[in-house]
Design a protein around this motif. Sequence first.
Motif, PDB file in Angstrom:
ATOM      1  N   ILE A 313      22.720 -13.035  17.663  1.00  0.00           N
ATOM      2  CA  ILE A 313      21.474 -13.162  18.412  1.00  0.00           C
ATOM      3  C   ILE A 313      20.634 -11.906  18.203  1.00  0.00           C
ATOM      4  O   ILE A 313      21.099 -10.778  18.301  1.00  0.00           O
ATOM      5  N   GLN A 314      19.373 -12.152  17.845  1.00  0.00           N
ATOM      6  CA  GLN A 314      18.438 -11.039  17.736  1.00  0.00           C
ATOM      7  C   GLN A 314      17.915 -10.713  19.132  1.00  0.00           C
ATOM      8  O   GLN A 314      18.067 -11.493  20.069  1.00  0.00           O
ATOM      9  N   ASN A 315      17.252  -9.617  19.249  1.00  0.00           N
ATOM     10  CA  ASN A 315      16.439  -9.402  20.425  1.00  0.00           C
ATOM     11  C   ASN A 315      15.330 -10.451  20.393  1.00  0.00           C
ATOM     12  O   ASN A 315      14.817 -10.776  19.334  1.00  0.00           O
ATOM     13  N   VAL A 316      14.989 -11.015  21.530  1.00  0.00           N
ATOM     14  CA  VAL A 316      13.908 -11.990  21.559  1.00  0.00           C
ATOM     15  C   VAL A 316      12.703 -11.319  22.206  1.00  0.00           C
ATOM     16  O   VAL A 316      12.705 -11.077  23.412  1.00  0.00           O
ATOM     17  N   PRO A 317      11.686 -10.996  21.417  1.00  0.00           N
ATOM     18  CA  PRO A 317      10.563 -10.248  21.984  1.00  0.00           C
ATOM     19  C   PRO A 317       9.908 -11.031  23.121  1.00  0.00           C
ATOM     20  O   PRO A 317       9.684 -12.231  23.009  1.00  0.00           O
ATOM     21  N   ARG A 429       9.447 -19.727  21.709  1.00  0.00           N
ATOM     22  CA  ARG A 429       9.832 -18.354  21.411  1.00  0.00           C
ATOM     23  C   ARG A 429      11.359 -18.245  21.273  1.00  0.00           C
ATOM     24  O   ARG A 429      11.874 -17.601  20.362  1.00  0.00           O
ATOM     25  N   ALA A 432      12.429 -19.753  18.003  1.00  0.00           N
ATOM     26  CA  ALA A 432      11.997 -18.935  16.869  1.00  0.00           C
ATOM     27  C   ALA A 432      12.931 -17.753  16.644  1.00  0.00           C
ATOM     28  O   ALA A 432      13.050 -17.251  15.524  1.00  0.00           O
ATOM     29  N   TYR A 433      13.617 -17.313  17.707  1.00  0.00           N
ATOM     30  CA  TYR A 433      14.496 -16.154  17.571  1.00  0.00           C
ATOM     31  C   TYR A 433      15.966 -16.542  17.687  1.00  0.00           C
ATOM     32  O   TYR A 433      16.801 -15.734  18.073  1.00  0.00           O
ATOM     33  N   GLY A 434      16.263 -17.785  17.369  1.00  0.00           N
ATOM     34  CA  GLY A 434      17.652 -18.152  17.174  1.00  0.00           C
ATOM     35  C   GLY A 434      18.408 -18.612  18.402  1.00  0.00           C
ATOM     36  O   GLY A 434      19.624 -18.747  18.365  1.00  0.00           O
TER      37      GLY A 434
END
Lengths: 562, 562
Positions: A313-317, A429, A432-434
């Motif tokens: 998991i990325q950071n989700v802005p 959102r 888009a960030y996984g």
Amino acid sequence: MAPAYTIGVDFGTNSVRAVVVRCADGQMIGTRVFNYPSGDQGVLLDPRDPHLARQNPADYLEGLRASIAGALADAAREPGFVPGLVIGIGVDTTGSTPMPVDAQNRPLALDADWRGVLAAQAWLWKDHTGAEEAAAITRTAAEHAPEYLAPIGGTYSSEWFWSKIWHCLKVAPEVFDAACSWVELADYIPAVLSGVSRPADVQRGVCAAGHKAMYSDTWGGLPSKAFLARLDPKLADLRGRLYDRAHAADRPAGRLCAEWAAALGLREGIAIAMGEFDAHYGAVGAGARTGTLVKIIGTSTCDCAVVPVSGAIQNVPGICGIVNGSILPGYYGIEAGQSAVGDLLKWWVERVCEGDEALHEALTGRASRLKPGESGLVALDWNNGNRTILVDPRLTGLLVGQTLHTTRAEVYRALIEATAFGARAIIERMIAYGVPVERVVCCGGIAEKNPLFMQIYADVLGRPMIIAGSPQTPALGAAASAAVAAGAGEGGHATFAEAQAAMVRDGDTQYLPDPAAGKVYDELYAIYRELHDAFGGVPGPAAELGTVMKRLLAIRERVNAG
Amino acid sequence: MAPAYTIGVDFGTNSVRAVVVRCADGQMIGTRVFNYPSGDQGVLLDPRDPHLARQNPADYLEGLRASIAGALADAAREPGFVPGLVIGIGVDTTGSTPMPVDAQNRPLALDADWRGVLAAQAWLWKDHTGAEEAAAITRTAAEHAPEYLAPIGGTYSSEWFWSKIWHCLKVAPEVFDAACSWVELADYIPAVLSGVSRPADVQRGVCAAGHKAMYSDTWGGLPSKAFLARLDPKLADLRGRLYDRAHAADRPAGRLCAEWAAALGLREGIAIAMGEFDAHYGAVGAGARTGTLVKIIGTSTCDCAVVPVSGAIQNVPGICGIVNGSILPGYYGIEAGQSAVGDLLKWWVERVCEGDEALHEALTGRASRLKPGESGLVALDWNNGNRTILVDPRLTGLLVGQTLHTTRAEVYRALIEATAFGARAIIERMIAYGVPVERVVCCGGIAEKNPLFMQIYADVLGRPMIIAGSPQTPALGAAASAAVAAGAGEGGHATFAEAQAAMVRDGDTQYLPDPAAGKVYDELYAIYRELHDAFGGVPGPAAELGTVMKRLLAIRERVNAG
């Protein structure tokens, strides 16, 4: 073998509810609500300061006892049920709701010396007296420890742990000095049930710690002593009297102590689950798992998702809270939200139309007869700021498209649609960030009672809106956590996945998307996004307009000051 | 020598008012209002078509007689007054309000054959049934005769002459075929008083011709036969039965005929002034001259200015009407306006708040106690489109800055401020293109009755708002024109300047700008202009948003159609 049961206890803003739930199938066989007796519906107010909201800790203890006793009495109608079949207790609460405690982990407010002192009470989640402190924490972190701000979306809130404690230190130093430590309500109740007699022994949940107190294993727990000393040396001192580690719900908070076992008529030593916030156990009770987004839709909205810690998991802005273990152990808990949903309609009906519940119903009826796009209106849902994606509490509302024929019902529907567009922006959102979103399960007052709302959500999101099977998802989630804390050997469950499979189910009601409406909403959503990006200050061609709302606020503040 | 008097007759939407005025000092010594008896307050409606608004020409004739007779009876209380002292009659009317007439210049509607036929009645200014025809005229002119569009701001309106006549031709060809010609109400009444018995003898005013019928001496009068043939060959045929020349008010329309002299008890042969629209004679009656802007502020606003024909006036982009002689002979009449002013507040109070006149008063009181900038709101005043600068009837409203605490009174004030910002934009545009604005004189219902409105205007515009001396500026202006038509030798006046100097004065009330409020409003106006330019589609960085309102309308229309 006789069936096993657990108790879930849900501490809300005005009352506490206990439920008795069968571990095998999640059947709720007893329930009882206890209304807090103190203050205004349980909230202690200060007529001179509308931002102040406190609670009397004595209400919690009386409510804990009375609600469980009542739920057990209610459950006694179930053939074969006896309190001895209860194998665990789980607790969820509002938060951040910290309170100062003495060396015996007793709330100061229970001491005769502090009984009438507002600063010595529990600082309810919606207490905003620490607004200046929150701004100073944000500024200090931005300069000296930006890593603290990343997982909380860049802004520390006045509703949170440190803002409140620092404000207490400033306005009531005698209370701060008298406190041995501070304990979140979500951690306090399990500690009480477990007979904990000193703050250092309180098991702290990562849910409160990670989402509200800038706790992370990444930087060794709470914010550093050096950082806190920049705020106030006394806060740095306090750090040593708080905690070093916070935990997910993969271990019990404790075991039921003799005193409370006797008081409740339960077996001593049964499991006490880790406490979590109501939204998070609510997500558990609504079936949160990878691919399922749980939306708790009420005055505001809380969107909860989980992704396995093992995944990438990325950071989700723009998403405020991503905390390891905060909802389910082994998963990142991801919390997003909208600052005003039911509140937006309440504003329109009560402040503008100066109506009441009956007008809500009338406008819902009239709005239901409108087609998507028929009003020519689009609104931004920012009357209380934007919590997720833009993370800016100072954004304000916008309505465009009105003519001389525009009606209050058309605006009412446009405001509902605006919240649906906001919900769509959050889901897009996440994806888009996984963060996978395959199912959306809704709970909360609006999900249960407002078909118009939910149909619009289905049409705007282009997905079925599944209503959670239980109207008490937080209490059910707490009960499921208690079943895991007790374990399969006691008649509970080995894992949350097993507990949820057995105890949680979708409701019978689903709102299915209408493709024709969805097509219109796709167009309206495109307009919403243009307005969202322009007025939200997203860099782009229309960025000049991104300062409009702030400039209006600055003018207002200057005018009001002078 | 006994004083001379003139009569001004003002044909409004619901009633006609006559006044008797002393030429020497403008003193009004008699007045009478006659309410049109037909239809709904004088307006013939079609329950199946909300865009239709017609009037019964019989109401005009009965109103002409009754209002003058009543005003003369009222004037009889003035010592020494006798009807024989009346030296002229001036008339102003709504417009464009054309009606089909027969070969004797008699409205078809007065004929028994056509009495009940809506298409044979007068087509009231606010009849919008010709919307499609207006769009087609705009398209055709844009392609084949763009010069026709330049002085009217680029868009031909459904409220105007050709749109109505063409629509009649389409929906009621039998009426069109039966009509010998079409006459504007402003030209018809003077012709009636003058005993004109064929359409060719009607003196046509340049006010109606230039502002509504695309008449200009530049291209030889009305639009060419070739152009009209592109619309419909029958319109080209009609051109020959209309008129070649239209005139300013520097010459009489005629002389009072024997029949009407007898009916009214006035001297046969007294001067009948050229007819003009109510706003234009209203400007005369409020003191229009070079450097004076007259604002007629009511449900909508009409802003009238004049500049000498001898001067070097440029075209003023975005200002709809610049017509030689349309207000005062020897001057270009410049007409700007806002499509909704009082109507914007009426919308808020009646449609949204569902209140009445009492709520207007209550909100005015609450809004008065707010400081400029205190609400944090800014609105665009486009709920009924934008008439001047952007010249786009399809623009819609916008409100930004609302929070969960925003009240209906705050929005009420923001809407007033929005109309003031719109007024400022118009004045700035005029000045930028060489129309001097040294004084602003206001008349109309809002100017006379709403101090909050006028103070906000003074603060936003940074200029004194002078209230006109007469509450009946259109009738007073018509009476002044009659005094000029009669001439100085008869006890009237040689020129409009002399007539105005003698008969027109400012009121005692002036609203002076507050510099502190003005500073705040300068900032809010800057924000208004950014929103104005972005959503109005002015080329610039935020031009993408310039299509938002149109896209919303397109969606709405599509949804409603299917």
